[in-house]
Write an enzyme that holds these catalytic residues in place. Sequence first.
Site, mmCIF file in Angstrom:
data_model
loop_
_atom_site.group_PDB
_atom_site.id
_atom_site.type_symbol
_atom_site.label_atom_id
_atom_site.label_comp_id
_atom_site.label_asym_id
_atom_site.label_seq_id
_atom_site.Cartn_x
_atom_site.Cartn_y
_atom_site.Cartn_z
ATOM 1 N N TYR A 56 -58.936 66.725 -37.175
ATOM 2 C CA TYR A 56 -58.471 65.421 -36.694
ATOM 3 C C TYR A 56 -58.071 64.512 -37.855
ATOM 4 O O TYR A 56 -58.805 64.341 -38.831
ATOM 5 C CB TYR A 56 -59.551 64.713 -35.862
ATOM 6 C CG TYR A 56 -59.151 63.305 -35.500
ATOM 7 C CD1 TYR A 56 -58.200 63.069 -34.518
ATOM 8 C CD2 TYR A 56 -59.690 62.206 -36.179
ATOM 9 C CE1 TYR A 56 -57.797 61.782 -34.201
ATOM 10 C CE2 TYR A 56 -59.293 60.911 -35.862
ATOM 11 C CZ TYR A 56 -58.344 60.704 -34.871
ATOM 12 O OH TYR A 56 -57.940 59.438 -34.564
ATOM 13 N N HIS A 86 -49.944 50.742 -36.879
ATOM 14 C CA HIS A 86 -51.174 50.048 -36.509
ATOM 15 C C HIS A 86 -51.212 48.595 -36.979
ATOM 16 O O HIS A 86 -52.109 47.846 -36.586
ATOM 17 C CB HIS A 86 -52.386 50.800 -37.057
ATOM 18 C CG HIS A 86 -52.715 52.055 -36.295
ATOM 19 N ND1 HIS A 86 -51.772 52.975 -35.931
ATOM 20 C CD2 HIS A 86 -53.901 52.535 -35.816
ATOM 21 C CE1 HIS A 86 -52.346 53.973 -35.280
ATOM 22 N NE2 HIS A 86 -53.633 53.731 -35.195
ATOM 23 N N ASN A 198 -59.968 53.193 -40.829
ATOM 24 C CA ASN A 198 -60.969 53.559 -39.830
ATOM 25 C C ASN A 198 -62.322 53.022 -40.275
ATOM 26 O O ASN A 198 -63.060 53.699 -40.982
ATOM 27 C CB ASN A 198 -61.007 55.076 -39.706
ATOM 28 C CG ASN A 198 -61.218 55.563 -38.282
ATOM 29 O OD1 ASN A 198 -61.547 56.707 -38.064
ATOM 30 N ND2 ASN A 198 -61.020 54.710 -37.305
ATOM 31 N N TYR A 281 -90.474 18.110 -25.917
ATOM 32 C CA TYR A 281 -90.331 19.460 -26.462
ATOM 33 C C TYR A 281 -89.389 19.522 -27.669
ATOM 34 O O TYR A 281 -89.580 20.326 -28.569
ATOM 35 C CB TYR A 281 -89.788 20.406 -25.386
ATOM 36 C CG TYR A 281 -90.773 20.764 -24.291
ATOM 37 C CD1 TYR A 281 -92.066 20.252 -24.267
ATOM 38 C CD2 TYR A 281 -90.391 21.618 -23.269
ATOM 39 C CE1 TYR A 281 -92.950 20.580 -23.261
ATOM 40 C CE2 TYR A 281 -91.259 21.954 -22.245
ATOM 41 C CZ TYR A 281 -92.541 21.430 -22.249
ATOM 42 O OH TYR A 281 -93.403 21.767 -21.243
ATOM 43 N N ARG A 284 -91.853 18.534 -30.306
ATOM 44 C CA ARG A 284 -93.100 19.299 -30.342
ATOM 45 C C ARG A 284 -92.853 20.795 -30.529
ATOM 46 O O ARG A 284 -93.690 21.503 -31.101
ATOM 47 C CB ARG A 284 -93.863 19.056 -29.036
ATOM 48 C CG ARG A 284 -95.278 19.583 -29.072
ATOM 49 C CD ARG A 284 -96.144 19.230 -27.883
ATOM 50 N NE ARG A 284 -95.538 18.580 -26.762
ATOM 51 C CZ ARG A 284 -95.790 18.912 -25.491
ATOM 52 N NH1 ARG A 284 -96.599 19.926 -25.212
ATOM 53 N NH2 ARG A 284 -95.240 18.246 -24.502
ATOM 54 N N PHE A 330 -67.255 54.677 -36.892
ATOM 55 C CA PHE A 330 -66.385 53.502 -36.851
ATOM 56 C C PHE A 330 -66.737 52.552 -35.723
ATOM 57 O O PHE A 330 -66.223 51.435 -35.659
ATOM 58 C CB PHE A 330 -64.926 53.946 -36.667
ATOM 59 C CG PHE A 330 -64.756 54.940 -35.546
ATOM 60 C CD1 PHE A 330 -64.931 54.582 -34.229
ATOM 61 C CD2 PHE A 330 -64.445 56.269 -35.828
ATOM 62 C CE1 PHE A 330 -64.801 55.493 -33.199
ATOM 63 C CE2 PHE A 330 -64.305 57.192 -34.803
ATOM 64 C CZ PHE A 330 -64.475 56.805 -33.483
ATOM 65 N N GLU A 415 -60.317 56.642 -26.156
ATOM 66 C CA GLU A 415 -61.281 55.692 -26.721
ATOM 67 C C GLU A 415 -61.757 54.814 -25.569
ATOM 68 O O GLU A 415 -61.294 53.690 -25.386
ATOM 69 C CB GLU A 415 -60.620 54.912 -27.852
ATOM 70 C CG GLU A 415 -60.186 55.858 -28.977
ATOM 71 C CD GLU A 415 -59.213 55.243 -29.962
ATOM 72 O OE1 GLU A 415 -58.929 54.023 -29.862
ATOM 73 O OE2 GLU A 415 -58.738 55.977 -30.845
#
Length: 504
Positions: A56, A86, A198, A281, A284, A330, A415
């Site tokens: 791959y 990309h 990646n 609160y 405190r 990744f 994916e």
Amino acid sequence: MMDSPVWLDGHSLTLEEWEQVVFHRRPVQLAPTAITAMERSRRLVDGAVARGDVIYGITTGFGKFSDTVIDREQSEELQHNLIKSHACGVGEPLSEEIVRGMMVLRANALARGYSGIRPSTVNALILLLNDGIHPVIPSQGSLGASGDLAPLAHMILPLIGEGEVSYRGQRMGARTVLDQRGHAPITLAAKEGLALINGTQMMASICALAIRKAENLLISADIISAMTMEALGGIPDALHPLLHQARGQMGQLQVAAHMRALLHGSHCLTRPGEKRVQDAYSLRCIPQVHGASRDAYEHVEAIVIRELNAVTDNPLLFTDENLILSGGNFHGQPLALAADYLGIAMAEIANISERRSERLLNPQLSGLPPFLTQKGGLHSGYMILQYVAAALVSENKGLAHPASVDSIPSSANQEDHVSMGSIAARKLLRILDNVTRVLAIEWITAAQGLEFSDRQMGAGTVPAYRLIRKHIPPLVNDRPGQPDIEQAAQLIESGQLVKAAAVS
């Protein structure tokens, strides 16, 4: 020290070194051990390509195209096409600090020697970093699994002579700057484009920046809330060590101890029954609330520090075992959950701070003049500062909704689960900006509340009061509040408040 390089070996980068590179331009260099490890894994890649092994991203396409085998003669074209296709991010560019953080983290991850990339290619990235040539990286477009693909592709474009960079404050074409500086574009070999993009380095860089901001805000919140306790005549019994030892939560113990040190010597506090039997609160429970956020911070910091030296690409090459393994390092889930968690924890710091500001400004709760002005009616005093704090707190509630609970499948369902970690990380920074300004508002109002007292303040609150008064005068007549808020926020963000009010 700043002139000596940070040696990248993929194992030992510290958060302090990361900060020195990001903020102080300390140079970086590949360690000799890293070069040796990288050369060994590169030989594994070259052997696989020579044999025509189906692996791959080396001899196949990417994502859903993982079943498409690519001729070895096209391996360089494959890697260049990957970067160009990309690089499709959108949105405002990331800050220079985040980009520098991404560059050093990616180089460090590759230095481990599991990625099959040549040292010369990583050195080309380091050259840009050391020379102050910063890729222009759009902030939106990453799903946080297969890492931060689009942002990292934009980071790598200048290495091949494409895209844009920021250099000495000017945004221009990468090739123009490379030519000016005498840097030649590089040619990516098999696996190298994939190795470069990646990974989780955008998420990790943002989270590293965020934890440093969060640490400063947590300490600042203790200091400012201690001033509020004094302005309101709070009851210190709630800080007694026996109470917090009985519960045993570490963050709570730390905050209570810090508050006691800040308030040491103060005559502004009261005994139970003197003004009231118990505080609300928001006073405190400061140790319990701030302490829980501090514990969350400690957890997130540990995750981020681990990620600084993590190998997050795919496939990975293990030279000792002669193995090339595809996996999912990744995937940004560890950082996605951490960023969401810290965002929720820090939003709570603003939530309780806004309640303390309201208590300071509301005469029915404070015993002080309405909205901290002596000329109520004609003047509004600090009335609207609480509106601003409330608006920021409300905005944070939306931002604190976890991004990591969402997942949209991508790459034709190859994916099919993603982390949305980049969204979580970017939201975290926006939350921290809002928290800073909510705390700034409390600091301003607490200081104004103390104008109506002449009692001795505590060891840590005196310098905090003096610092704000050095830059922001007491409110006598109405004036625009925005400059005061931004001035106080800058004193917080710069660390001046924490430094001024440091107590042992």
